[in-house]
Design an enzyme around this catalytic site. Structure first.
Site, PDB file in Angstrom:
ATOM      1  N   ASN A  17      10.343   0.701  -8.897  1.00  0.00           N
ATOM      2  CA  ASN A  17      11.399  -0.227  -9.299  1.00  0.00           C
ATOM      3  C   ASN A  17      10.768  -1.533  -9.742  1.00  0.00           C
ATOM      4  O   ASN A  17       9.804  -1.999  -9.142  1.00  0.00           O
ATOM      5  CB  ASN A  17      12.340  -0.504  -8.121  1.00  0.00           C
ATOM      6  CG  ASN A  17      13.133   0.724  -7.706  1.00  0.00           C
ATOM      7  OD1 ASN A  17      13.589   1.480  -8.558  1.00  0.00           O
ATOM      8  ND2 ASN A  17      13.292   0.932  -6.414  1.00  0.00           N
TER       9      ASN A  17
ATOM     10  N   ASP B 151       8.559   4.536   4.766  1.00  0.00           N
ATOM     11  CA  ASP B 151       9.585   3.520   4.513  1.00  0.00           C
ATOM     12  C   ASP B 151      10.425   3.302   5.775  1.00  0.00           C
ATOM     13  O   ASP B 151      10.798   4.248   6.477  1.00  0.00           O
ATOM     14  CB  ASP B 151      10.482   3.970   3.352  1.00  0.00           C
ATOM     15  CG  ASP B 151      11.269   2.824   2.762  1.00  0.00           C
ATOM     16  OD1 ASP B 151      10.985   2.408   1.632  1.00  0.00           O
ATOM     17  OD2 ASP B 151      12.195   2.321   3.459  1.00  0.00           O
ATOM     18  N   ILE B 152      10.728   2.044   6.055  1.00  0.00           N
ATOM     19  CA  ILE B 152      11.485   1.683   7.254  1.00  0.00           C
ATOM     20  C   ILE B 152      12.954   2.120   7.159  1.00  0.00           C
ATOM     21  O   ILE B 152      13.622   2.302   8.176  1.00  0.00           O
ATOM     22  CB  ILE B 152      11.379   0.152   7.488  1.00  0.00           C
ATOM     23  CG1 ILE B 152      11.558  -0.218   8.940  1.00  0.00           C
ATOM     24  CG2 ILE B 152      12.332  -0.623   6.598  1.00  0.00           C
ATOM     25  CD1 ILE B 152      11.206  -1.676   9.246  1.00  0.00           C
TER      26      ILE B 152
ATOM     27  N   HIS C 144       4.841  -1.268  -5.578  1.00  0.00           N
ATOM     28  CA  HIS C 144       4.730  -0.054  -4.767  1.00  0.00           C
ATOM     29  C   HIS C 144       5.368   1.117  -5.483  1.00  0.00           C
ATOM     30  O   HIS C 144       6.247   0.953  -6.324  1.00  0.00           O
ATOM     31  CB  HIS C 144       5.381  -0.256  -3.391  1.00  0.00           C
ATOM     32  CG  HIS C 144       6.789  -0.759  -3.475  1.00  0.00           C
ATOM     33  ND1 HIS C 144       7.092  -2.093  -3.680  1.00  0.00           N
ATOM     34  CD2 HIS C 144       7.967  -0.114  -3.409  1.00  0.00           C
ATOM     35  CE1 HIS C 144       8.400  -2.240  -3.715  1.00  0.00           C
ATOM     36  NE2 HIS C 144       8.951  -1.053  -3.571  1.00  0.00           N
TER      37      HIS C 144
ATOM     38  N   GLY D 101      16.782  -2.876  -8.614  1.00  0.00           N
ATOM     39  CA  GLY D 101      16.951  -2.991  -7.164  1.00  0.00           C
ATOM     40  C   GLY D 101      15.674  -3.316  -6.426  1.00  0.00           C
ATOM     41  O   GLY D 101      15.629  -3.183  -5.195  1.00  0.00           O
TER      42      GLY D 101
HETATM   43  P1  5GP Z   1      12.103  -1.655  -3.503  1.00  0.00           P
HETATM   44  O1  5GP Z   1      13.583  -1.795  -3.299  1.00  0.00           O
HETATM   45  O2  5GP Z   1      11.425  -3.008  -3.614  1.00  0.00           O
HETATM   46  O3  5GP Z   1      11.722  -0.721  -4.605  1.00  0.00           O
HETATM   47  O4  5GP Z   1      11.550  -0.952  -2.185  1.00  0.00           O
HETATM   48  C1  5GP Z   1      11.213  -1.643  -1.044  1.00  0.00           C
HETATM   49  C2  5GP Z   1      11.204  -0.646   0.102  1.00  0.00           C
HETATM   50  O5  5GP Z   1      10.523  -1.215   1.197  1.00  0.00           O
HETATM   51  C3  5GP Z   1      12.593  -0.249   0.581  1.00  0.00           C
HETATM   52  O6  5GP Z   1      12.755   1.154   0.461  1.00  0.00           O
HETATM   53  C4  5GP Z   1      12.626  -0.731   2.029  1.00  0.00           C
HETATM   54  O7  5GP Z   1      13.322   0.142   2.883  1.00  0.00           O
HETATM   55  C5  5GP Z   1      11.152  -0.812   2.383  1.00  0.00           C
HETATM   56  N1  5GP Z   1      10.825  -1.807   3.394  1.00  0.00           N
HETATM   57  C6  5GP Z   1      11.287  -3.088   3.483  1.00  0.00           C
HETATM   58  N2  5GP Z   1      10.726  -3.732   4.510  1.00  0.00           N
HETATM   59  C7  5GP Z   1       9.875  -2.839   5.094  1.00  0.00           C
HETATM   60  C8  5GP Z   1       8.994  -2.925   6.229  1.00  0.00           C
HETATM   61  O8  5GP Z   1       8.877  -3.942   6.893  1.00  0.00           O
HETATM   62  N3  5GP Z   1       8.297  -1.801   6.539  1.00  0.00           N
HETATM   63  C9  5GP Z   1       8.405  -0.643   5.829  1.00  0.00           C
HETATM   64  N4  5GP Z   1       7.665   0.397   6.217  1.00  0.00           N
HETATM   65  N5  5GP Z   1       9.213  -0.536   4.746  1.00  0.00           N
HETATM   66  C10 5GP Z   1       9.944  -1.615   4.398  1.00  0.00           C
END
Ligand code: 5GP
Ligand code: ZN
Length: 114
Positions: A87, A30-31, A100, A93
């Site tokens: 999520n 995760d970034i 994922h 969120g």
């Molecule tokens: P969500 O909030 O949809 O459950 O999780 C999305 C996740 O993707 C977040 O934890 C966010 O930090 C991660 N994320 C968003 N953009 C990128 C990206 O470009 N690369 C990576 N590796 N993670 C990302």
């Protein structure tokens, strides 16, 4: 899905730290990590959210959990513990609408989650 960030990561159009990859699944870091280990287990097929998985996609959903488990064991995360999180939708969120699984580990995780 040209405008999907995770499709672009899977297609290597965006950089990522890839931990595991096969024909169906990509696992990358995760970034914006919320724990010392924060991996994303992502189906290569673009499916926006968990409730969109169809009967014919069930092997992918199953494989996401199996791969998460295998990566966790390979990184010895099962020694102290880890958490798998999905999520879906506004109240959870969810920010990336390509389904994922979060694999979180490396610190004591709160319960209930915020
Ligand atoms: P969500 O909030 O949809 O459950 O999780 C999305 C996740 O993707 C977040 O934890 C966010 O930090 C991660 N994320 C968003 N953009 C990128 C990206 O470009 N690369 C990576 N590796 N993670 C990302
Ligand atoms: Zn996508």
């Amino acid at each position: 899905m040209d405008d999907c960030i995770f499709c672009q990561v899977i297609a290597k159009k965006l950089p990522s730290k890839m931990e595991y990859e096969d024909d169906d699944i990509a696992v990358f870091w995760d970034i914006n990590p919320q724990a010392p280990t924060h991996l994303l287990v992502v189906p290569k097929k673009h499916i926006a959210k968990i409730s969109d998985f169809k009967e014919e996609d069930m092997h992918i959903l199953n494989k996401m959990v199996v791969i998460a488990k295998n990566v966790a064991v390979r990184l010895n995360l099962n020694e102290k513990g880890f958490r798998l999180v999905i999520n879906e939708g506004r109240d959870s969120g969810q920010s990336i609408f390509h389904a994922h699984l979060h694999l979180l580990s490396g610190r004591r995780l709160m319960w209930p989650p915020g």
